[in-house]
Design an enzyme around this catalytic site. Structure first.
Site, PDB file in Angstrom:
ATOM      1  N   ASN A 137     -29.038 -42.361  66.768  1.00  6.59           N
ATOM      2  CA  ASN A 137     -30.506 -42.344  66.623  1.00  6.59           C
ATOM      3  C   ASN A 137     -30.920 -41.935  65.208  1.00  6.59           C
ATOM      4  OD1 ASN A 137     -29.944 -39.635  66.600  1.00  6.59           O
ATOM      5  ND2 ASN A 137     -31.371 -39.068  68.232  1.00  6.59           N
ATOM      6  N   LYS A 151     -20.120 -26.369  72.278  1.00  5.78           N
ATOM      7  CA  LYS A 151     -18.765 -26.955  72.201  1.00  5.78           C
ATOM      8  C   LYS A 151     -17.893 -26.392  73.322  1.00  5.78           C
ATOM      9  CE  LYS A 151     -19.405 -29.583  68.601  1.00  5.78           C
ATOM     10  NZ  LYS A 151     -19.599 -31.013  68.769  1.00  5.78           N
ATOM     11  N   ASN A 162     -26.081 -26.176  54.750  1.00  4.80           N
ATOM     12  CA  ASN A 162     -25.553 -24.947  55.361  1.00  4.80           C
ATOM     13  C   ASN A 162     -24.105 -24.740  54.961  1.00  4.80           C
ATOM     14  OD1 ASN A 162     -27.791 -24.407  57.337  1.00  4.80           O
ATOM     15  ND2 ASN A 162     -27.229 -26.512  57.885  1.00  4.80           N
ATOM     16  N   SER A 203     -14.514 -28.213  68.019  1.00  2.10           N
ATOM     17  CA  SER A 203     -14.544 -27.443  66.769  1.00  2.10           C
ATOM     18  C   SER A 203     -13.677 -26.199  66.876  1.00  2.10           C
ATOM     19  CB  SER A 203     -15.998 -27.035  66.521  1.00  2.10           C
ATOM     20  OG  SER A 203     -16.068 -26.068  65.519  1.00  2.10           O
ATOM     21  N   ASP A 218     -31.135 -43.141  71.378  1.00  2.94           N
ATOM     22  CA  ASP A 218     -30.826 -41.749  71.679  1.00  2.94           C
ATOM     23  C   ASP A 218     -29.817 -41.739  72.824  1.00  2.94           C
ATOM     24  OD1 ASP A 218     -30.786 -39.102  72.545  1.00  2.94           O
ATOM     25  OD2 ASP A 218     -32.867 -38.791  71.909  1.00  2.94           O
ATOM     26  N   GLY A 255     -22.151 -13.591  61.283  1.00  8.75           N
ATOM     27  CA  GLY A 255     -21.369 -14.488  62.146  1.00  8.75           C
ATOM     28  C   GLY A 255     -20.120 -15.062  61.495  1.00  8.75           C
ATOM     29  N   PHE A 310     -11.333 -28.402  61.938  1.00 10.75           N
ATOM     30  CA  PHE A 310     -11.525 -27.197  61.141  1.00 10.75           C
ATOM     31  C   PHE A 310     -12.661 -27.474  60.129  1.00 10.75           C
ATOM     32  CE2 PHE A 310      -8.846 -23.913  62.862  1.00 10.75           C
ATOM     33  CZ  PHE A 310      -8.362 -24.621  63.941  1.00 10.75           C
ATOM     34  N   ASN A 311     -12.456 -27.379  58.833  1.00 14.94           N
ATOM     35  CA  ASN A 311     -13.607 -27.559  57.931  1.00 14.94           C
ATOM     36  C   ASN A 311     -13.492 -28.860  57.130  1.00 14.94           C
ATOM     37  OD1 ASN A 311     -13.597 -24.636  58.610  1.00 14.94           O
ATOM     38  ND2 ASN A 311     -15.325 -24.578  57.212  1.00 14.94           N
ATOM     39  N   GLY A 320     -22.835 -40.848  61.287  1.00 15.32           N
ATOM     40  CA  GLY A 320     -22.782 -39.558  60.605  1.00 15.32           C
ATOM     41  C   GLY A 320     -21.565 -39.421  59.698  1.00 15.32           C
ATOM     42  N   TYR A 323     -24.685 -23.200  68.915  1.00 20.10           N
ATOM     43  CA  TYR A 323     -23.911 -24.397  68.571  1.00 20.10           C
ATOM     44  C   TYR A 323     -22.483 -24.270  69.109  1.00 20.10           C
ATOM     45  CZ  TYR A 323     -20.882 -27.496  65.962  1.00 20.10           C
ATOM     46  OH  TYR A 323     -19.907 -28.419  65.641  1.00 20.10           O
TER      47      TYR A 323
HETATM   48  P1  NAD Z   1     -23.350 -35.626  61.515  1.00 20.00           P
HETATM   49  O1  NAD Z   1     -24.636 -34.910  61.787  1.00 20.00           O
HETATM   50  O2  NAD Z   1     -23.170 -36.232  60.171  1.00 20.00           O
HETATM   51  O3  NAD Z   1     -23.097 -36.753  62.619  1.00 20.00           O
HETATM   52  C1  NAD Z   1     -23.601 -36.654  63.933  1.00 20.00           C
HETATM   53  C2  NAD Z   1     -24.276 -37.972  64.244  1.00 20.00           C
HETATM   54  O4  NAD Z   1     -24.786 -37.936  65.579  1.00 20.00           O
HETATM   55  C3  NAD Z   1     -25.471 -38.264  63.325  1.00 20.00           C
HETATM   56  O5  NAD Z   1     -25.369 -39.576  62.844  1.00 20.00           O
HETATM   57  C4  NAD Z   1     -26.680 -38.093  64.236  1.00 20.00           C
HETATM   58  O6  NAD Z   1     -27.761 -38.913  63.846  1.00 20.00           O
HETATM   59  C5  NAD Z   1     -26.095 -38.485  65.579  1.00 20.00           C
HETATM   60  N1  NAD Z   1     -26.797 -37.926  66.746  1.00 20.00           N
HETATM   61  C6  NAD Z   1     -27.091 -36.633  67.017  1.00 20.00           C
HETATM   62  N2  NAD Z   1     -27.731 -36.554  68.199  1.00 20.00           N
HETATM   63  C7  NAD Z   1     -27.841 -37.821  68.689  1.00 20.00           C
HETATM   64  C8  NAD Z   1     -28.424 -38.381  69.850  1.00 20.00           C
HETATM   65  N3  NAD Z   1     -29.034 -37.630  70.768  1.00 20.00           N
HETATM   66  N4  NAD Z   1     -28.349 -39.730  70.024  1.00 20.00           N
HETATM   67  C9  NAD Z   1     -27.748 -40.508  69.091  1.00 20.00           C
HETATM   68  N5  NAD Z   1     -27.180 -40.030  67.973  1.00 20.00           N
HETATM   69  C10 NAD Z   1     -27.242 -38.696  67.772  1.00 20.00           C
HETATM   70  O7  NAD Z   1     -22.171 -34.591  61.824  1.00 20.00           O
HETATM   71  P2  NAD Z   1     -20.617 -34.726  61.565  1.00 20.00           P
HETATM   72  O8  NAD Z   1     -20.246 -33.710  60.559  1.00 20.00           O
HETATM   73  O9  NAD Z   1     -20.252 -36.138  61.371  1.00 20.00           O
HETATM   74  O10 NAD Z   1     -20.079 -34.199  62.957  1.00 20.00           O
HETATM   75  C11 NAD Z   1     -19.745 -35.072  64.024  1.00 20.00           C
HETATM   76  C12 NAD Z   1     -19.364 -34.236  65.229  1.00 20.00           C
HETATM   77  O11 NAD Z   1     -18.284 -33.369  64.869  1.00 20.00           O
HETATM   78  C13 NAD Z   1     -20.483 -33.322  65.732  1.00 20.00           C
HETATM   79  O12 NAD Z   1     -20.424 -33.281  67.139  1.00 20.00           O
HETATM   80  C14 NAD Z   1     -20.113 -31.970  65.160  1.00 20.00           C
HETATM   81  O13 NAD Z   1     -20.590 -30.914  65.959  1.00 20.00           O
HETATM   82  C15 NAD Z   1     -18.598 -32.021  65.190  1.00 20.00           C
HETATM   83  N6  NAD Z   1     -17.965 -31.131  64.226  1.00 20.00           N
HETATM   84  C16 NAD Z   1     -18.340 -31.198  62.916  1.00 20.00           C
HETATM   85  C17 NAD Z   1     -17.752 -30.331  61.993  1.00 20.00           C
HETATM   86  C18 NAD Z   1     -18.191 -30.335  60.558  1.00 20.00           C
HETATM   87  O14 NAD Z   1     -17.981 -29.329  59.880  1.00 20.00           O
HETATM   88  N7  NAD Z   1     -18.772 -31.418  60.036  1.00 20.00           N
HETATM   89  C19 NAD Z   1     -16.784 -29.431  62.414  1.00 20.00           C
HETATM   90  C20 NAD Z   1     -16.409 -29.406  63.767  1.00 20.00           C
HETATM   91  C21 NAD Z   1     -17.021 -30.270  64.659  1.00 20.00           C
HETATM   92  C1  WQD Z   2     -17.355 -22.017  54.678  1.00 16.65           C
HETATM   93  C2  WQD Z   2     -17.195 -20.748  53.867  1.00 16.65           C
HETATM   94  C3  WQD Z   2     -19.020 -19.204  54.096  1.00 16.65           C
HETATM   95  C4  WQD Z   2     -22.067 -21.672  52.171  1.00 16.65           C
HETATM   96  C5  WQD Z   2     -19.043 -24.145  60.019  1.00 16.65           C
HETATM   97  C6  WQD Z   2     -19.241 -23.970  61.498  1.00 16.65           C
HETATM   98  C7  WQD Z   2     -18.028 -24.460  62.245  1.00 16.65           C
HETATM   99  C8  WQD Z   2     -17.683 -25.889  61.825  1.00 16.65           C
HETATM  100  C9  WQD Z   2     -17.582 -26.043  60.352  1.00 16.65           C
HETATM  101  C10 WQD Z   2     -18.811 -27.398  63.263  1.00 16.65           C
HETATM  102  C11 WQD Z   2     -17.629 -19.497  54.631  1.00 16.65           C
HETATM  103  C12 WQD Z   2     -18.921 -19.717  52.679  1.00 16.65           C
HETATM  104  C13 WQD Z   2     -20.867 -21.222  52.686  1.00 16.65           C
HETATM  105  C14 WQD Z   2     -22.610 -21.035  51.035  1.00 16.65           C
HETATM  106  C15 WQD Z   2     -20.710 -19.550  51.009  1.00 16.65           C
HETATM  107  N1  WQD Z   2     -18.730 -26.808  62.182  1.00 16.65           N
HETATM  108  N2  WQD Z   2     -20.212 -20.178  52.119  1.00 16.65           N
HETATM  109  N3  WQD Z   2     -21.895 -19.991  50.489  1.00 16.65           N
HETATM  110  O1  WQD Z   2     -18.967 -21.400  58.532  1.00 16.65           O
HETATM  111  O2  WQD Z   2     -16.524 -21.980  58.158  1.00 16.65           O
HETATM  112  O3  WQD Z   2     -17.898 -23.381  59.633  1.00 16.65           O
HETATM  113  O4  WQD Z   2     -18.772 -25.539  59.734  1.00 16.65           O
HETATM  114  O5  WQD Z   2     -18.192 -27.217  64.254  1.00 16.65           O
HETATM  115  O6  WQD Z   2     -18.347 -24.370  63.583  1.00 16.65           O
HETATM  116  O7  WQD Z   2     -19.461 -22.596  61.770  1.00 16.65           O
HETATM  117  O8  WQD Z   2     -18.297 -23.483  57.224  1.00 16.65           O
HETATM  118  O9  WQD Z   2     -19.012 -24.557  55.150  1.00 16.65           O
HETATM  119  O10 WQD Z   2     -20.639 -23.047  56.359  1.00 16.65           O
HETATM  120  O11 WQD Z   2     -18.664 -22.062  55.223  1.00 16.65           O
HETATM  121  O12 WQD Z   2     -20.121 -18.599  50.484  1.00 16.65           O
HETATM  122  O13 WQD Z   2     -23.678 -21.368  50.541  1.00 16.65           O
HETATM  123  O14 WQD Z   2     -18.078 -20.833  52.732  1.00 16.65           O
HETATM  124  O15 WQD Z   2     -19.338 -17.837  54.109  1.00 16.65           O
HETATM  125  O16 WQD Z   2     -16.761 -18.480  54.255  1.00 16.65           O
HETATM  126  P1  WQD Z   2     -17.918 -22.426  58.393  1.00 16.65           P
HETATM  127  P2  WQD Z   2     -19.235 -23.347  55.972  1.00 16.65           P
END
Ligand code: NAD
Ligand code: WQD
Length: 339
Positions: free
Chosen positions: A33, A154, A199, A125, A59, A295, A179-180, A11, A150
């Protein structure tokens, strides 16, 4: 050198972490997966680093299949990225989110116990701080009340890890609260490739810029922030990936549970992101202001002092780097990994 199993390593964050680990001399195994990724990402990790990655398509919930990975390799530490992460989808399909995110965790912990693997880093997160805590967030704050399933997965998984480490004094757990994350590897060969309508903000911005989407809606401009749009702690994914390398170095010589925020500590607003993206890339991003998204918090940013003090980690990239690298990935791969 140690061998690290990256669960969900194909990912967005996992692929960047794989590159940094390989560049630091670690051996990497990926189990995924491809629920939200592509095997092409793994080929590109190999291309960037010139090293081989052992890949298992499976998986992680399937504990028996996962056991084969542990039986065939001597694993020193696990990084658990494997989760579903779309906040809105988690509201629609909560059971699927609880099943996937929690079962993957249990399946990893069971196999680690069975095969004597004692080190795990978990992708947590900033969402676990919930609505009650005040920014900037520090690690000792109580986990809060989340607005969606979601986020609750966590919170629950952090609790599971803490209980497991209480019961097994040799277990070492690092909970990384991201964070982001935005941006991409500077090669433009790996990056974020969301399926369907994005999203998150940055993939949406880049897809508008590349012509895949018409117009970005900025969700709300009446928040109590300096320009009325929400502020977030955007972190370059390569800085984030390097934080994992530091956490691996740390975990191999410590026991117990440690929590680290991985953020820059500097918040930027949605409008600042769009303006910076347009400026550094010389490209227009059509946008309109719309209603608030349910939210969303007005502000969310880290106090990142603990990661600096304990891990010796801090971010190096600027917002300009983040916007430039996101666009470099998007324009070189307008349709992501599916060319
Ligand atoms: P991503 O979706 O790109 O990566 C997740 C990977 O896990 C994918 O490759 C997916 O195919 C794999 N996966 C999911 N379920 C699986 C399963 N049952 N078996 C095997 N593989 C599986 O997401 P990412 O942005 O790389 O995020 C990685 C982790 O970090 C996630 O747990 C996510 O919740 C967490 N996280 C992400 C963010 C963000 O904004 N990207 C922020 C905070 C936390
Ligand atoms: C960022 C800002 C939106 C899309 C999410 C999860 C958080 C973490 C990171 C995993 C916000 C604004 C967004 C759009 C917009 N993930 N926005 N138009 O919501 O801060 O965090 O991802 O753990 O748990 O909640 O990130 O990138 O969705 O939004 O104006 O089309 O951009 O309102 O202020 P967020 P985001």
């Amino acid at each position: 050198m140690a061998t690290i199993l990256l669960a969900g390593g194909a990912g967005y964050i996992g692929s960047h972490t794989a590159v940094e680990l390989l560049d630091s001399g670690y051996d990497v195994i990926i189990a995924d997966n491809f629920a939200n990724s592509s095997p092409e990402a793994v080929r590109r990790i190999e291309k960037i680093t010139g090293k081989n990655v052992k890949l298992y398509e499976l998986d992680i919930k399937d504990a028996d299949k996962l056991a084969e990975v542990f039986a065939e390799n001597k694993i020193d530490a696990v990084i658990h990225f494997a989760g579903l992460k779309a906040v809105g989808e988690s509201v629609e399909k909560p059971v699927m989110y609880y099943r996937n995110n929690i079962d993957t965790t249990l399946s990893l912990l069971e196999n680690m116990s069975r095969f004597g693997v004692k080190n795990i880093i978990f992708s947590s997160s900033a969402t676990v701080y919930g609505e009650e805590n005040k920014v900037p967030y520090t690690e000792e704050m109580k986990r809060g009340v989340c607005t969606n399933p979601y986020g609750w997965t966590k919170v629950m998984m952090e609790q599971i890890f803490e209980d497991a480490a209480k019961a097994d004094k040799e277990l070492s757990v690092v909970l990384l609260r991201y964070f982001n994350p935005i941006g991409a590897h500077e090669s433009g060969m790996i990056g974020e490739d969301p399926q369907g309508i994005p999203n998150n903000l940055m993939p949406y911005v880049s897809q508008v810029a590349v012509g895949r989407r018409e117009c970005l809606t900025i969700f709300g401009n009446d928040y109590p922030t300096h320009d009325g749009t929400c502020t977030r702690d955007y972190i370059h994914v390569v800085d984030l990936a390097k934080g994992h390398v530091k956490a691996i170095d740390y975990i191999l010589s410590h026991n117990g549970v440690e929590i680290f925020n991985l953020g820059t500590g500097t918040p930027y607003s949605v409008t600042e992101i769009v303006d910076t993206f347009e400026k550094v890339n010389g490209i227009k991003v059509n946008h309109v202001y719309g209603a608030r998204r349910a939210g969303d918090l007005a502000e969310c940013y880290a106090n990142a002092d603990k990661a600096l003090k304990v891990l010796g980690w801090k971010t190096e990239k600027t917002l300009e780097d983040m916007c430039r690298d996101s666009w470099n990935w998007q324009k070189n791969n307008p349709n992501g990994y599916n060319k």
